[in-house]
Design a protein around this motif. Sequence first.
Motif, mmCIF file in Angstrom:
data_model
loop_
_atom_site.group_PDB
_atom_site.id
_atom_site.type_symbol
_atom_site.label_atom_id
_atom_site.label_comp_id
_atom_site.label_asym_id
_atom_site.label_seq_id
_atom_site.Cartn_x
_atom_site.Cartn_y
_atom_site.Cartn_z
ATOM 1 N N GLY A 88 1.701 0.157 -4.991
ATOM 2 C CA GLY A 88 0.469 -0.045 -4.221
ATOM 3 C C GLY A 88 0.657 0.241 -2.738
ATOM 4 N N HIS A 141 0.019 -15.351 -1.956
ATOM 5 C CA HIS A 141 -0.254 -14.257 -1.019
ATOM 6 C C HIS A 141 0.620 -14.370 0.227
ATOM 7 N N GLN A 145 3.562 -11.971 2.320
ATOM 8 C CA GLN A 145 3.281 -11.666 3.730
ATOM 9 C C GLN A 145 4.307 -12.267 4.688
ATOM 10 N N TRP A 190 -9.303 -8.137 -2.729
ATOM 11 C CA TRP A 190 -7.926 -7.657 -2.818
ATOM 12 C C TRP A 190 -7.209 -7.560 -1.476
ATOM 13 N N GLN A 249 -8.322 2.891 4.049
ATOM 14 C CA GLN A 249 -7.617 1.739 4.631
ATOM 15 C C GLN A 249 -6.163 2.086 4.943
ATOM 16 N N HIS A 250 -5.521 2.801 4.027
ATOM 17 C CA HIS A 250 -4.105 3.158 4.224
ATOM 18 C C HIS A 250 -3.956 4.182 5.340
ATOM 19 N N ARG A 254 -1.608 3.524 -8.690
ATOM 20 C CA ARG A 254 -3.039 3.218 -8.630
ATOM 21 C C ARG A 254 -3.872 4.307 -9.306
ATOM 22 N N ARG A 300 2.562 0.029 3.939
ATOM 23 C CA ARG A 300 2.361 -0.752 5.172
ATOM 24 C C ARG A 300 3.661 -1.362 5.683
HETATM 25 N N1 LIG Z 1 -7.298 -13.578 -1.512
HETATM 26 C C1 LIG Z 1 -6.278 -13.206 -0.759
HETATM 27 N N2 LIG Z 1 -5.858 -14.010 0.240
HETATM 28 C C2 LIG Z 1 -4.814 -13.652 1.002
HETATM 29 N N3 LIG Z 1 -4.132 -12.509 0.864
HETATM 30 C C3 LIG Z 1 -4.489 -11.662 -0.117
HETATM 31 C C4 LIG Z 1 -5.584 -11.957 -0.982
HETATM 32 N N4 LIG Z 1 -5.708 -10.939 -1.868
HETATM 33 C C5 LIG Z 1 -4.744 -10.046 -1.571
HETATM 34 N N5 LIG Z 1 -4.004 -10.468 -0.520
HETATM 35 C C6 LIG Z 1 -2.877 -9.762 0.112
HETATM 36 O O1 LIG Z 1 -3.278 -8.443 0.393
HETATM 37 C C7 LIG Z 1 -2.190 -7.530 0.230
HETATM 38 C C8 LIG Z 1 -2.640 -6.446 -0.752
HETATM 39 O O2 LIG Z 1 -1.658 -5.480 -0.959
HETATM 40 P P1 LIG Z 1 -1.857 -4.277 -2.018
HETATM 41 O O3 LIG Z 1 -0.689 -3.399 -1.908
HETATM 42 O O4 LIG Z 1 -2.205 -4.821 -3.344
HETATM 43 O O5 LIG Z 1 -3.179 -3.689 -1.501
HETATM 44 P P2 LIG Z 1 -3.686 -2.305 -1.040
HETATM 45 O O6 LIG Z 1 -3.083 -1.780 0.179
HETATM 46 O O7 LIG Z 1 -5.164 -2.464 -1.034
HETATM 47 O O8 LIG Z 1 -3.155 -1.337 -2.099
HETATM 48 P P3 LIG Z 1 -3.704 -0.769 -3.365
HETATM 49 O O9 LIG Z 1 -5.103 -0.270 -3.119
HETATM 50 O O10 LIG Z 1 -2.741 0.273 -3.573
HETATM 51 O O11 LIG Z 1 -3.660 -1.935 -4.289
HETATM 52 C C9 LIG Z 1 -1.020 -8.368 -0.221
HETATM 53 O O12 LIG Z 1 -0.236 -8.723 0.901
HETATM 54 C C10 LIG Z 1 -1.677 -9.630 -0.793
HETATM 55 O O13 LIG Z 1 -0.869 -10.779 -0.712
#
Ligand SMILES: Nc1ncnc2c1ncn2[C@@H]1O[C@H](COP(=O)(O)OP(=O)(O)OP(=O)(O)O)[C@@H](O)[C@H]1O
Length: 346
Positions: free
Chosen positions: A12, A290, A294, A132, A47-48, A39, A17
């Motif tokens: 992902g 989460h 982080q 997400w 976003q990326h 994905r 990041r």
């Molecule tokens: N409800 C939430 N509260 C807090 N943090 C969240 C929540 N949902 C997701 N996260 C955080 O958001 C981040 C998502 O990372 P992830 O790689 O899945 O997303 P992304 O960049 O959108 O990638 P992709 O689209 O490839 O899934 C993670 O650090 C996760 O812990």
Amino acid sequence: MITIDGSYGEGGGQVLRTSLSLAAITGQPLRLEKIRAGRPKPGLAAQHLTSVRAAAAVCRAQLRGDALGSTTLEFIPNRATQAGRYTFDVTEAREGGSAGAVTLILQTILLPLALAKGESVVILKGGTHVPWSPPVTYIEQVYLPIVKQLGVQAEVELRAWGWYPAGGGEVELRVKGNSTLRGIRLLERGNLQQVRGLAVVTELPSHIPQRMASRAESLLHQEHLKAQVKPLREKGRTPGAGIFLTAEYEFSRAGFSALGRQGLPAERVAEMAVQELLEFHAKGAPVDKHLADQLLLPTALAGDASQYRVAEITEHLTTNAWVISQFGLAAIDFDTENQIVFVAPN
Ligand SMILES: Nc1ncnc2c1ncn2[C@@H]1O[C@H](COP(=O)(O)OP(=O)(O)OP(=O)(O)O)[C@@H](O)[C@H]1O
């Protein structure tokens, strides 16, 4: 040049990041391959791509492959991260898609800016409360207060709510800079002091936040938890609704949320967030799943070792550990029986 396989783990956006943050901090040239290979729509989404541009702006990196859908990226930092004033707009990179999360961009540049010399002010535009990703409310009430314990001094101000899919939200991030990070030991959370919450709508009638708030409070009170959920009706570009709960323990915090959508009763939105909170509360860990992933980057950058106990060892967490290990920054170990993360900077 460090080459990172973007398909590692669940493949992902987080691999990207974390790599960007570390390249900006260490000044190491970075090549990412197979970006988001796991994905359904691989490669850089808006976003990326905004995260790539934001990380590049703060360390004046040279880029190759910075386009929507790109699965390979080269990121060559030109100088140490510069504190300053920046604006990043995740809607700028959009191509008919949904709003990207401003918080994921915030997390990409926060640590580079915290370690840079001088203060920064960053305006971020896009989705502030989208699925997400961490809601801005989570960043404000959970993430920043905990990373403050590690020495990161930053605050965030929500200026406009931006929901999925339209976005249109805005936040201002202020970062102190000149930080020296220290490790943390977060194995116990202490007693629950209270659950604080916000039940919010934009451009929707006021009975909706009131119903979310009272359902959440009554469910939490049934479990004998002290809770106060504030109903809030705000202006916004589009209609939106959500509930954001923070469990405040003696030594830690954890956040749970649910977003409304058409056809989903306000009470049901409240129930979803409360259910997550209760499941977490029953587990006894200080760090939610989460925050678990982080917290890894700031602890790996600290001068001394950290230990923290998490509600769940997720694939996000182990993937992040792998990325950090590729940069040779820290030794990271997991005690899977007791759900403890050990981070020892190299
Ligand atoms: N409800 C939430 N509260 C807090 N943090 C969240 C929540 N949902 C997701 N996260 C955080 O958001 C981040 C998502 O990372 P992830 O790689 O899945 O997303 P992304 O960049 O959108 O990638 P992709 O689209 O490839 O899934 C993670 O650090 C996760 O812990």
